[in-house]
Design a protein around this motif. Structure first.
Motif, PDB file in Angstrom:
ATOM      1  N   UNK A 103      53.802  27.831  31.921  1.00  0.00           N
ATOM      2  CA  UNK A 103      52.512  27.354  31.417  1.00  0.00           C
ATOM      3  C   UNK A 103      51.475  27.451  32.525  1.00  0.00           C
ATOM      4  N   UNK A 104      50.346  28.056  32.239  1.00  0.00           N
ATOM      5  CA  UNK A 104      49.232  28.124  33.179  1.00  0.00           C
ATOM      6  C   UNK A 104      48.129  27.177  32.717  1.00  0.00           C
ATOM      7  N   UNK A 105      47.643  26.377  33.626  1.00  0.00           N
ATOM      8  CA  UNK A 105      46.617  25.402  33.280  1.00  0.00           C
ATOM      9  C   UNK A 105      45.242  26.034  33.225  1.00  0.00           C
ATOM     10  N   UNK A 106      44.459  25.567  32.284  1.00  0.00           N
ATOM     11  CA  UNK A 106      43.074  26.018  32.163  1.00  0.00           C
ATOM     12  C   UNK A 106      42.285  25.626  33.406  1.00  0.00           C
ATOM     13  N   UNK A 107      41.337  26.436  33.780  1.00  0.00           N
ATOM     14  CA  UNK A 107      40.483  26.147  34.936  1.00  0.00           C
ATOM     15  C   UNK A 107      39.622  24.914  34.693  1.00  0.00           C
ATOM     16  N   UNK A 108      39.490  24.508  33.428  1.00  0.00           N
ATOM     17  CA  UNK A 108      38.657  23.358  33.077  1.00  0.00           C
ATOM     18  C   UNK A 108      39.398  22.026  33.174  1.00  0.00           C
ATOM     19  N   UNK A 156      49.656  23.506  44.875  1.00  0.00           N
ATOM     20  CA  UNK A 156      49.860  24.191  43.601  1.00  0.00           C
ATOM     21  C   UNK A 156      48.597  24.809  43.008  1.00  0.00           C
ATOM     22  N   UNK A 157      47.436  24.361  43.434  1.00  0.00           N
ATOM     23  CA  UNK A 157      46.190  24.871  42.858  1.00  0.00           C
ATOM     24  C   UNK A 157      45.188  25.172  43.978  1.00  0.00           C
ATOM     25  N   UNK A 158      44.170  25.943  43.628  1.00  0.00           N
ATOM     26  CA  UNK A 158      43.067  26.183  44.568  1.00  0.00           C
ATOM     27  C   UNK A 158      42.124  24.990  44.455  1.00  0.00           C
ATOM     28  N   UNK A 159      42.162  24.134  45.451  1.00  0.00           N
ATOM     29  CA  UNK A 159      41.501  22.834  45.407  1.00  0.00           C
ATOM     30  C   UNK A 159      40.008  22.934  45.114  1.00  0.00           C
ATOM     31  N   UNK A 160      39.331  23.829  45.806  1.00  0.00           N
ATOM     32  CA  UNK A 160      37.862  23.897  45.698  1.00  0.00           C
ATOM     33  C   UNK A 160      37.387  24.403  44.342  1.00  0.00           C
ATOM     34  N   UNK A 161      38.286  24.994  43.568  1.00  0.00           N
ATOM     35  CA  UNK A 161      37.900  25.531  42.267  1.00  0.00           C
ATOM     36  C   UNK A 161      38.194  24.559  41.126  1.00  0.00           C
ATOM     37  N   UNK A 162      38.696  23.390  41.469  1.00  0.00           N
ATOM     38  CA  UNK A 162      39.091  22.426  40.444  1.00  0.00           C
ATOM     39  C   UNK A 162      38.234  21.160  40.491  1.00  0.00           C
ATOM     40  N   UNK A 163      38.223  20.465  39.364  1.00  0.00           N
ATOM     41  CA  UNK A 163      37.519  19.188  39.272  1.00  0.00           C
ATOM     42  C   UNK A 163      38.525  18.085  39.560  1.00  0.00           C
ATOM     43  N   UNK A 164      38.408  17.515  40.763  1.00  0.00           N
ATOM     44  CA  UNK A 164      39.386  16.548  41.230  1.00  0.00           C
ATOM     45  C   UNK A 164      38.688  15.253  41.630  1.00  0.00           C
ATOM     46  N   UNK A 165      39.223  14.145  41.152  1.00  0.00           N
ATOM     47  CA  UNK A 165      38.670  12.826  41.434  1.00  0.00           C
ATOM     48  C   UNK A 165      39.786  11.949  42.003  1.00  0.00           C
ATOM     49  N   UNK A 166      39.430  11.033  42.893  1.00  0.00           N
ATOM     50  CA  UNK A 166      40.468  10.149  43.417  1.00  0.00           C
ATOM     51  C   UNK A 166      39.907   8.760  43.694  1.00  0.00           C
ATOM     52  N   UNK A 167      40.835   7.779  43.627  1.00  0.00           N
ATOM     53  CA  UNK A 167      40.480   6.379  43.847  1.00  0.00           C
ATOM     54  C   UNK A 167      40.843   5.964  45.271  1.00  0.00           C
ATOM     55  N   UNK A 168      40.786   4.664  45.522  1.00  0.00           N
ATOM     56  CA  UNK A 168      41.026   4.153  46.883  1.00  0.00           C
ATOM     57  C   UNK A 168      42.468   3.729  47.119  1.00  0.00           C
ATOM     58  N   UNK A 169      43.352   4.080  46.192  1.00  0.00           N
ATOM     59  CA  UNK A 169      44.754   3.716  46.335  1.00  0.00           C
ATOM     60  C   UNK A 169      45.197   2.601  45.414  1.00  0.00           C
ATOM     61  N   UNK A 170      44.234   1.944  44.755  1.00  0.00           N
ATOM     62  CA  UNK A 170      44.571   0.852  43.847  1.00  0.00           C
ATOM     63  C   UNK A 170      44.500   1.311  42.396  1.00  0.00           C
ATOM     64  N   UNK A 171      45.364   0.724  41.577  1.00  0.00           N
ATOM     65  CA  UNK A 171      45.362   1.033  40.151  1.00  0.00           C
ATOM     66  C   UNK A 171      44.030   0.623  39.517  1.00  0.00           C
TER      67      UNK A 171
END
Length: 252
Positions: free
Chosen positions: A81-86, A103-118
């Protein structure tokens, strides 16, 4: 109380003498032992299919650990399975987000992250209500505090089990004999409670690396006395070192 022994809930390092563990042992004349509280076993594609989940139906993925990333992408590869670029990725912290680069090209993806807490992660997810989330996780994830928060906020998500946890038999060691136990994963806390449902630390000092460990411990009624990372202590070793300076005396 002076600390004489510490149990690290992980496998021993390959070369103990060249690690921060050895420095702590020598500096404070303490016994340091290691015992892995759990083992991780990945699911294969056939096992994953029993989830009845179509991965391509989801617009975003939630990752709370590097283990989840590894086993999820292993299944993707096996199922071709290949993931969509979106596709969007939402991670518990920056370290987990950066791990996606494996696993992915980081700069081409929409990536969000938190501060470590749920709590912080759920807040970000709640700001993206148009997404349909998939949460790759373990078979034992129902005890994760994140699950309760996702359900409470009515986040549109589904759990996808990609690995399972084999809890170690902690009767092989005398857990109660240690003055301090250090946890590196919420699964370590879960293993402890699985082996000893009524466990209470008593005078044992409990240390934790990561907010997920902290949240899981609190959910199980276990108080954490030493915590990292924090602004003062980015490393669990510096946090333990400061604690030992107070209990065991000044550095030698």
């Amino acid at each position: 109380m002076k600390i004489k022994s510490i149990l690290f809930s992980q496998n021993p390092p390959a070369d103990f003498d060249k690690t921060p563990y050895a420095e702590l042992a020598k500096k404070y004349n303490i016994q340091i032992d290691f015992f892995k509280f759990f083992q991780i076993e990945g699911l294969n594609a056939n096992q994953f299919r029993k989830n009845r989940i179509c991965i391509t139906d989801y617009s975003a993925f939630i990752f709370t650990s590097k283990n989840a990333i590894d086993h999820f992408f292993a299944i993707l590869k096996e199922m071709k399975i290949e993931l969509s670029i979106d596709i969007k990725f939402f991670c518990i912290n920056e370290s987990t987000a950066h791990y996606l680069q494996k696993y992915i090209v980081y700069r081409k993806r929409k990536i969000f992250y938190a501060d470590g807490t749920a709590k912080a992660l759920v807040k970000i997810l709640n700001e993206n209500t148009t997404e349909i989330f998939l949460l790759p996780c373990s078979l034992e994830s129902s005890v994760n505090p994140l699950i309760a928060m996702l359900d409470e906020k009515k986040i549109n998500y589904k759990r996808a089990e990609v690995f399972q946890i084999a809890m170690a038999d902690l009767n092989k060691i005398d857990v109660a004999s240690y003055d301090m136990i250090v946890f590196f994963s919420p699964f370590g806390i879960q293993s402890l409670k699985s082996n000893f449902p009524d466990y209470q630390p008593g005078e044992t000092i409990i240390a934790a690396l990561g907010y997920q460990v902290l949240e899981t411990a609190e959910a199980e009624g276990i108080q954490i006395q030493i915590m990292a990372p924090t602004p003062e202590h980015p490393s669990i070793f510096t946090a333990i070192d400061q604690f030992l300076q107070k209990t065991n005396g000044k550095r030698r």
